[in-house]
Design an enzyme around this catalytic site. Structure first.
Site, short mmCIF file in Angstrom:
data_model
loop_
_atom_site.label_atom_id
_atom_site.label_comp_id
_atom_site.label_asym_id
_atom_site.label_seq_id
_atom_site.Cartn_x
_atom_site.Cartn_y
_atom_site.Cartn_z
N ASP A 309 0.85 -1.17 0.00
CA ASP A 309 0.00 0.00 0.00
C ASP A 309 0.90 1.24 0.00
OD1 ASP A 309 -3.27 0.47 1.51
OD2 ASP A 309 -2.12 1.76 0.17
N GLU A 505 -10.81 6.57 4.30
CA GLU A 505 -9.81 5.94 5.16
C GLU A 505 -9.95 6.41 6.61
OE1 GLU A 505 -6.58 6.01 1.56
OE2 GLU A 505 -5.97 5.08 3.44
C1 GLC Z 1 -4.43 4.30 0.00
C2 GLC Z 1 -5.32 3.12 0.24
C3 GLC Z 1 -5.37 2.12 -0.88
C4 GLC Z 1 -5.12 2.82 -2.20
C5 GLC Z 1 -3.72 3.40 -2.17
C6 GLC Z 1 -3.39 4.19 -3.45
O1 GLC Z 1 -3.78 4.68 1.17
O2 GLC Z 1 -5.11 2.38 1.44
O3 GLC Z 1 -6.66 1.49 -0.84
O4 GLC Z 1 -5.25 1.91 -3.27
O5 GLC Z 1 -3.49 4.23 -1.05
O6 GLC Z 1 -4.19 5.33 -3.52
#
Ligand code: GLC
Length: 616
Positions: A309, A505
């Site tokens: 991530d 988030e």
């Molecule tokens: C974010 C998320 C993830 C996403 C990534 C790229 O923090 O946790 O779901 O795909 O970053 O944006």
């Protein structure tokens, strides 16, 4: 990206011949014993052979670059060429200026041309979070968030949504979607509850059909985009619903609740899996070799590639930033590509050191590259690397918006309907109020144009109020005031459209209760004071704590986060579509019941699977 026409076949054979000649002349590969014609450029060869041939031509720098994914704001096309970068991403809301489909296609093509200027001409993959339509792009069709799609119990519909999303992406060239989230949301205080299809594994497992829609029957289709099952594993099961928190479960419980949707996604051939920020029993998932390598890649047989991530490797040791040890721990755990948005040069340096020091075996680097390159070959990127602008016309198309409207209607869950106040009659005098009644941003939620989303006319669409006005008959009256001012007893019904302001988030984690906002409650009370029946539509990413208020409401609909096609809500309100949505999550009686889930013995306000129809 079109299917191969005869002309395309001829040009490819010509290219192959030219490259063979160049290879014989010593171009197209590192300075080594002549590796012979560039077999990897021959599309008719099996992918495995193409990977073998290409890998054999790659230097360590080539291989490290393939494992590196910077964010677009921090890497130029020239750096993509120089550092042999394998992928670039747009994080939430990171769009070209102006934010138009053409700009997206130009940006993508710019990075792709740069990648193809590298010595081995390895195309780049471009990743975005198109989690409910191609939602970073103004003008894209925005579909209901996953919690609403879970309420539809309609996997075929969800597959079609995947296909429509892929079409709107294909026009811009973007070929990798960090979706679907197959998380199992167990505590509604979690800020990502709306990204879950439901609280039991069966629902996300059922909705992995979206992967078929995104990737197509085979990955090499004209609109195929790589899908990503995320976040592996247990992101929805953390203590208190804390985003990026700790999921404390015995392995049996983790396997029973959170693993099945990944098994389903792997069985559907998902191309990528993204690792969760969260921990399992105190160990950060980004360094969990047992679950990533032994379980996901071994036991489940996942042959795609694993991506970290965003800055996920920074959190392994619990301190800010990342170290060489964290890089080694993540790559050795089985992460194949690292989403390292800004410090990508340092990442490459640390990984090179780790390989040279023997902390990361070359076999691990080669395995990561094999997995990444195989998906690039399967996607057809070597043959059709540029955006296929013929699909730009599908963006926000009437057909896609009609599909989204249908999904909105199917996602509505009727929770209360005293005296059959719904459906409305065409000629009713209706008073509409509430912060979410006339606001595309509010009804779309997070991950819409910007990462967090925001109120306002952020992208073309139809608000819920627009939908009501369209659905009401010619001699009807539809009045509107956000705060309800002006309502009186002359109206047949009042509709309060309220809920949550957008979030994404951890910004959406709610530890201070799940009640309605004071302004919303005040609006509802004003409508009630007029002495007319009150219908409440909840535009929210999760169940809210409304049991104490419910007796004073005549009807209640969970509208979730419908996206740009608000008419779908009105279709149900006026009976043009029957309410058939069923709760994908248990609806608490009180916020202090969380986590509350099917079968846990607690007494909810509305149980998992609850939903009324107009025949009830
Ligand atoms: C974010 C998320 C993830 C996403 C990534 C790229 O923090 O946790 O779901 O795909 O970053 O944006």
């Amino acid at each position: 990206m079109h299917r191969s026409s005869p002309r395309a076949m001829r040009s490819r054979l010509l290219a192959f011949g030219m490259l063979a000649a160049l290879a014989l002349a010593g171009y197209g590969g590192p300075v080594r014993a002549d590796p012979g014609p560039a077999r990897y450029l021959a599309p008719q060869l099996p992918v495995r052979d193409r990977v073998d041939d290409l890998l054999g031509r790659m230097s360590l720098d080539d291989k490290l670059g393939q494992m590196t994914q910077p964010e677009r704001r921090y890497v130029t096309p020239a750096e993509v060429t120089r550092y042999r970068i394998g992928s670039v991403l747009s994080s939430g809301g990171s769009a070209p200026e102006p934010n138009t489909p053409e700009s997206w296609a130009d940006m993508y093509d710019g990075y792709q041309k740069a990648a193809l200027a590298g010595p081995l001409r390895i195309p780049v993959m471009y990743g975005v979070d198109a989690v409910h339509g191609d939602n970073n792009m103004v003008g894209a069709t925005i579909f209901p968030h996953n919690i609403g799609l879970g309420a539809t119990r309609d996997p075929a519909l969800v597959r079609r949504i995947g296909a429509a999303t892929a079409e709107e992406m294909a026009g811009t060239g973007v070929d990798w979607n960090f979706a679907p989230c197959v998380c199992v949301a167990r505590d509604d205080r979690w800020g990502r509850t709306y990204e879950s299809f439901g609280e039991v594994p069966e629902l996300p497992s059922m909705m992995t059909t979206i992967i078929d829609g995104l990737q197509g029957d085979t990955l090499g289709g004209p609109t195929s985009v790589l899908a990503t099952a995320k976040h592996f594993v247990g992101d929805g099961g953390t203590e208190g619903g804390a985003d990026r928190g700790d999921t404390r479960l015995p392995e049996e419980g983790l396997r029973a609740v959170h693993l099945p949707p990944f098994r389903a996604a792997v069985e559907r051939g998902v191309g990528a899996v993204m690792v969760s920020y969260s921990s399992w029993n105190g160990l950060k998932m980004h360094q969990n070799r047992y679950l990533i390598t032994d379980v996901l890649k071994g036991e489940l047989g996942f042959t795609g590639f694993v991506v970290s991530d965003y800055n996920g490797i920074d959190e392994i040791d619990g301190k800010p930033g990342f170290t060489k040890d964290e890089v080694a721990a993540a790559v050795n755990a089985g992460i194949d590509m690292v989403m390292v948005p800004t410090e990508w040069r340092r990442f490459i340096g640390y990984l090179r050191d780790a390989v040279k020091d023997g902390d990361v075996p070359m076999s691990r680097v080669d395995d990561a590259n094999r997995r990444i390159l195989a998906k690039k070959f399967e996607l057809g990127l070597f043959e059709r690397p540029m955006a296929d602008r013929g699909y730009l016309r599908t963006i926000g198309s009437a057909a896609h918006r009609a599909l989204a409207r249908r999904a909105v209607a199917e996602s509505q869950v009727l929770l209360k309907n005293d005296d059959g106040v719904l459906p409305l009659d065409d000629g009713d005098r209706v008073f509409v109020a509430g912060r979410s009644a006339n606001d595309i941003g509010m009804q779309s939620g997070g991950w819409t144009i910007t990462w967090q989303g925001r109120p306002g006319p952020i992208t073309p669409g139809t608000t819920i109020l627009d939908g009501i006005r369209e659905a009401a008959g010619p001699d009807a009256t539809v009045a509107y005031a956000e705060d309800g001012a002006g309502v009186d007893s002359s109206y047949d019904v009042a509709i309060a459209v309220v809920g949550e302001t957008p979030y994404a988030e951890y910004h959406g984690d709610r530890t201070d209760g799940l009640g309605l906002d004071g302004a919303d409650l005040k609006t509802i009370d004003r409508l009630r004071a007029a002495g007319v029946p009150v219908v409440v539509l909840l535009v929210s990413g999760r169940p809210l704590d409304i049991a104490g208020n419910l007796p004073k409401w005549d009807a209640l609909v969970a509208s979730w986060l419908p996206g740009t096609e608000g008419e779908g809500v009105a279709d149900v309100l006026y009976g043009d579509a029957d309410p058939k949505g069923r709760l994908p999550v248990t609806w608490m009686r009180s916020g202090d019941q969380e986590p509350i889930n099917k079968g846990d013995g607690k007494k909810p306000l509305f149980p998992f699977g609850y939903g009324l129809t107009y025949d009830d």
